[in-house]
Scaffold this motif. Structure first.
Motif, PDB file in Angstrom:
ATOM      1  N   ALA A 113      30.165  37.347  41.774  1.00  0.00           N
ATOM      2  CA  ALA A 113      31.065  37.425  40.628  1.00  0.00           C
ATOM      3  C   ALA A 113      31.472  38.861  40.354  1.00  0.00           C
ATOM      4  CB  ALA A 113      30.391  36.820  39.389  1.00  0.00           C
ATOM      5  N   ALA A 114      30.528  39.790  40.542  1.00  0.00           N
ATOM      6  CA  ALA A 114      30.820  41.202  40.316  1.00  0.00           C
ATOM      7  C   ALA A 114      31.866  41.715  41.292  1.00  0.00           C
ATOM      8  CB  ALA A 114      29.541  42.030  40.436  1.00  0.00           C
ATOM      9  N   SER A 115      31.708  41.361  42.573  1.00  0.00           N
ATOM     10  CA  SER A 115      32.652  41.821  43.588  1.00  0.00           C
ATOM     11  C   SER A 115      34.049  41.274  43.335  1.00  0.00           C
ATOM     12  CB  SER A 115      32.157  41.398  44.978  1.00  0.00           C
ATOM     13  OG  SER A 115      33.058  41.813  45.971  1.00  0.00           O
ATOM     14  N   ARG A 116      34.141  39.993  43.015  1.00  0.00           N
ATOM     15  CA  ARG A 116      35.449  39.392  42.781  1.00  0.00           C
ATOM     16  C   ARG A 116      36.117  39.987  41.545  1.00  0.00           C
ATOM     17  NH1 ARG A 116      36.899  33.017  41.579  1.00  0.00           N
ATOM     18  NH2 ARG A 116      39.138  33.242  41.800  1.00  0.00           N
ATOM     19  N   SER A 117      35.359  40.153  40.463  1.00  0.00           N
ATOM     20  CA  SER A 117      35.935  40.680  39.225  1.00  0.00           C
ATOM     21  C   SER A 117      36.417  42.115  39.398  1.00  0.00           C
ATOM     22  CB  SER A 117      34.908  40.598  38.090  1.00  0.00           C
ATOM     23  OG  SER A 117      33.754  41.372  38.392  1.00  0.00           O
ATOM     24  N   ARG A 118      35.676  42.926  40.159  1.00  0.00           N
ATOM     25  CA  ARG A 118      36.113  44.307  40.389  1.00  0.00           C
ATOM     26  C   ARG A 118      37.390  44.355  41.218  1.00  0.00           C
ATOM     27  NH1 ARG A 118      30.316  45.236  41.327  1.00  0.00           N
ATOM     28  NH2 ARG A 118      29.437  46.214  39.461  1.00  0.00           N
ATOM     29  N   THR A 119      37.496  43.465  42.186  1.00  0.00           N
ATOM     30  CA  THR A 119      38.706  43.422  43.006  1.00  0.00           C
ATOM     31  C   THR A 119      39.912  43.022  42.169  1.00  0.00           C
ATOM     32  OG1 THR A 119      37.377  42.803  44.941  1.00  0.00           O
ATOM     33  CG2 THR A 119      39.734  42.426  45.081  1.00  0.00           C
ATOM     34  N   LEU A 120      39.754  41.999  41.329  1.00  0.00           N
ATOM     35  CA  LEU A 120      40.852  41.565  40.461  1.00  0.00           C
ATOM     36  C   LEU A 120      41.217  42.646  39.443  1.00  0.00           C
ATOM     37  CD1 LEU A 120      39.816  37.856  39.823  1.00  0.00           C
ATOM     38  CD2 LEU A 120      41.887  38.628  40.972  1.00  0.00           C
ATOM     39  N   TRP A 121      40.208  43.314  38.909  1.00  0.00           N
ATOM     40  CA  TRP A 121      40.448  44.358  37.921  1.00  0.00           C
ATOM     41  C   TRP A 121      41.216  45.527  38.535  1.00  0.00           C
ATOM     42  CZ3 TRP A 121      41.680  45.803  33.518  1.00  0.00           C
ATOM     43  CH2 TRP A 121      41.424  47.059  32.994  1.00  0.00           C
ATOM     44  N   LEU A 122      40.944  45.827  39.795  1.00  0.00           N
ATOM     45  CA  LEU A 122      41.675  46.891  40.477  1.00  0.00           C
ATOM     46  C   LEU A 122      43.160  46.571  40.523  1.00  0.00           C
ATOM     47  CD1 LEU A 122      41.493  49.541  42.099  1.00  0.00           C
ATOM     48  CD2 LEU A 122      41.181  48.166  44.156  1.00  0.00           C
ATOM     49  N   MET A 123      43.508  45.329  40.828  1.00  0.00           N
ATOM     50  CA  MET A 123      44.901  44.913  40.879  1.00  0.00           C
ATOM     51  C   MET A 123      45.524  44.935  39.478  1.00  0.00           C
ATOM     52  SD  MET A 123      47.348  43.804  42.920  1.00  0.00           S
ATOM     53  CE  MET A 123      46.625  43.034  44.375  1.00  0.00           C
ATOM     54  N   VAL A 124      44.816  44.418  38.491  1.00  0.00           N
ATOM     55  CA  VAL A 124      45.337  44.392  37.121  1.00  0.00           C
ATOM     56  C   VAL A 124      45.566  45.803  36.599  1.00  0.00           C
ATOM     57  CG1 VAL A 124      44.769  43.779  34.735  1.00  0.00           C
ATOM     58  CG2 VAL A 124      44.309  42.164  36.577  1.00  0.00           C
ATOM     59  N   ARG A 125      44.670  46.714  36.907  1.00  0.00           N
ATOM     60  CA  ARG A 125      44.812  48.089  36.434  1.00  0.00           C
ATOM     61  C   ARG A 125      46.062  48.752  37.005  1.00  0.00           C
ATOM     62  NH1 ARG A 125      39.557  51.567  37.164  1.00  0.00           N
ATOM     63  NH2 ARG A 125      40.324  51.701  39.300  1.00  0.00           N
ATOM     64  N   ARG A 126      46.378  48.436  38.250  1.00  0.00           N
ATOM     65  CA  ARG A 126      47.600  48.974  38.852  1.00  0.00           C
ATOM     66  C   ARG A 126      48.843  48.421  38.162  1.00  0.00           C
ATOM     67  NH1 ARG A 126      45.311  48.296  44.998  1.00  0.00           N
ATOM     68  NH2 ARG A 126      44.291  50.329  45.157  1.00  0.00           N
ATOM     69  N   VAL A 127      48.807  47.145  37.795  1.00  0.00           N
ATOM     70  CA  VAL A 127      49.932  46.548  37.073  1.00  0.00           C
ATOM     71  C   VAL A 127      50.108  47.231  35.724  1.00  0.00           C
ATOM     72  CG1 VAL A 127      50.772  44.438  35.974  1.00  0.00           C
ATOM     73  CG2 VAL A 127      49.722  44.329  38.239  1.00  0.00           C
ATOM     74  N   ILE A 128      49.004  47.501  35.040  1.00  0.00           N
ATOM     75  CA  ILE A 128      49.063  48.183  33.738  1.00  0.00           C
ATOM     76  C   ILE A 128      49.672  49.573  33.900  1.00  0.00           C
ATOM     77  CG2 ILE A 128      47.668  49.188  31.895  1.00  0.00           C
ATOM     78  CD1 ILE A 128      45.700  46.873  32.273  1.00  0.00           C
TER      79      ILE A 128
END
Length: 257
Positions: A40-55
Motif C-alpha cells: 500500500a505504501a509503494s502504490r500510494s507514493r507512486t500515485l502521490w508523485l503523479m498527483v503532485r506533478r498535476v498540482i
C-alpha cells in the motif's frame, strides 16, 4: 512602488503557500496509508508523485494567467493562439495523449510500482519513475530505459507479492536420480532454517522431479517460493548450497569428471 508588483508578489507567495500546504497534507495522508503495509505504501507514493506533478502544473498555469490579468494583458490573443496550438497538437500529438492516458491507467490499475522489477516493451529492469508519458527503468547493468506508456502492451511484474525461483540442476547419467532428488530437496528445505534466508521464503520447498533428459545429463527441477524482491538472492544461494552439498555427497554434475 507600482501596486501591480505588490499584487504579483502576493499571487506568487499565495501560490507557493498553497503548494506547500497541499504537499504537507498529501505527505501526511501518504504516511497514514503506508502504515497498512509495504504494498500500500509503494502504490500510494507512486500515485502521490503523479498527483503532485498535476498540482505543480495547475498552479503554474493559474499564476501565469492571474499575473497577465494584473498587468492588463489581453487574454484574447493568447486564447486564440492557444486554440490554434491546441488544434495542431491534437493532430500531431495523439501519441502523447495515448501515453498520458496509458500512464494513468497503469497507476489506477496498480500494474506496477516504483521499485518493482518488470519487463515492458522489450526492456527489463527496476522501475525508477512513472511519469506522465514514460516509465523509467534501470536494468541490471545500470542502463536507463525510457518506455512510452502508450507502447506498453504487456507488462510482466517479477516482484509482485511473491516469486517462485526455479532451480535446475543437471547431473550425470550414471548418478542415482532418486538419491540426487532427495538430497536436493533436503538442501532446499534447510534454507528455511537459515536466520537470514528464512524470512525471505514463503512456503515449503518443492521437488518437481526430472525436467529434461539431455545429451549430457539429467536435469532435475526444484522450486522455492520467496518474497517478490528476493527472487535472485534466493536462487543464487540455493544453487551454491546444492553445489556444495552434491560435492560432499559425491553426486557428479553432467560434464564433470
Amino acid at each position: 512602488m507600482d501596486p501591480r508588483w505588490i499584487k504579483t508578489a502576493v499571487v506568487v507567495v499565495l501560490a507557493l503557500i498553497l503548494y506547500f500546504v497541499l504537499v504537507k497534507v498529501g505527505n501526511r495522508f501518504i504516511e497514514g496509508i503506508a502504515l497498512r503495509g509495504p504494498q500500500a505504501a509503494s502504490r500510494s507514493r507512486t500515485l502521490w508523485l503523479m498527483v503532485r506533478r498535476v498540482i505543480q502544473v495547475t498552479l503554474i498555469v493559474l499564476v501565469v494567467l492571474m499575473v497577465f490579468t494584473i498587468w492588463g494583458f489581453s487574454m484574447a490573443p493568447f486564447l486564440a493562439l492557444g486554440t490554434v496550438i491546441g488544434a495542431a497538437i491534437g493532430f500531431g500529438a495523439q501519441n502523447v495523449v495515448r501515453d498520458v492516458l496509458a500512464g494513468f491507467f497503469i497507476l489506477a490499475e496498480d500494474q506496477y510500482q516504483i521499485g518493482d522489477t518488470v519487463s515492458i516493451s522489450g526492456a527489463t529492469g527496476t522501475v525508477e519513475d512513472i511519469q506522465f508519458r514514460v516509465t523509467v527503468l534501470r536494468d541490471f547493468e545500470g542502463n536507463v530505459h525510457y518506455v512510452p506508456n502508450g507502447q506498453i502492451t504487456v507488462a510482466s511484474n517479477f516482484t509482485r507479492v511473491f516469486a517462485q525461483p526455479v532451480i535446475d540442476i543437471s547431473i550425470a547419467y550414471d548418478q542415482d536420480v532418486d538419491r540426487a532428488m532427495e538430497v536436493m530437496l533436503d538442501e532446499l528445505t534447510k534454507m528455511a532454517d537459515d536466520p537470514e534466508l528464512g524470512p525471505m521464503l514463503r512456503g515449503p520447498a518443492e521437488m518437481l522431479g526430472v525436467q529434461d533428459v539431455g545429451d549430457s545429463g539429467v536435469v532435475l527441477r526444484g522450486r522455492l517460493t520467496s518474497d517478490g524482491h528476493q527472487r535472485t538472492t534466493v536462487r543464487r544461494e540455493a544453487l551454491l548450497r546444492i553445489k556444495n552439498r552434491f560435492d560432499a555427497e559425491g553426486i557428479r554434475f553432467s560434464g564433470a569428471k
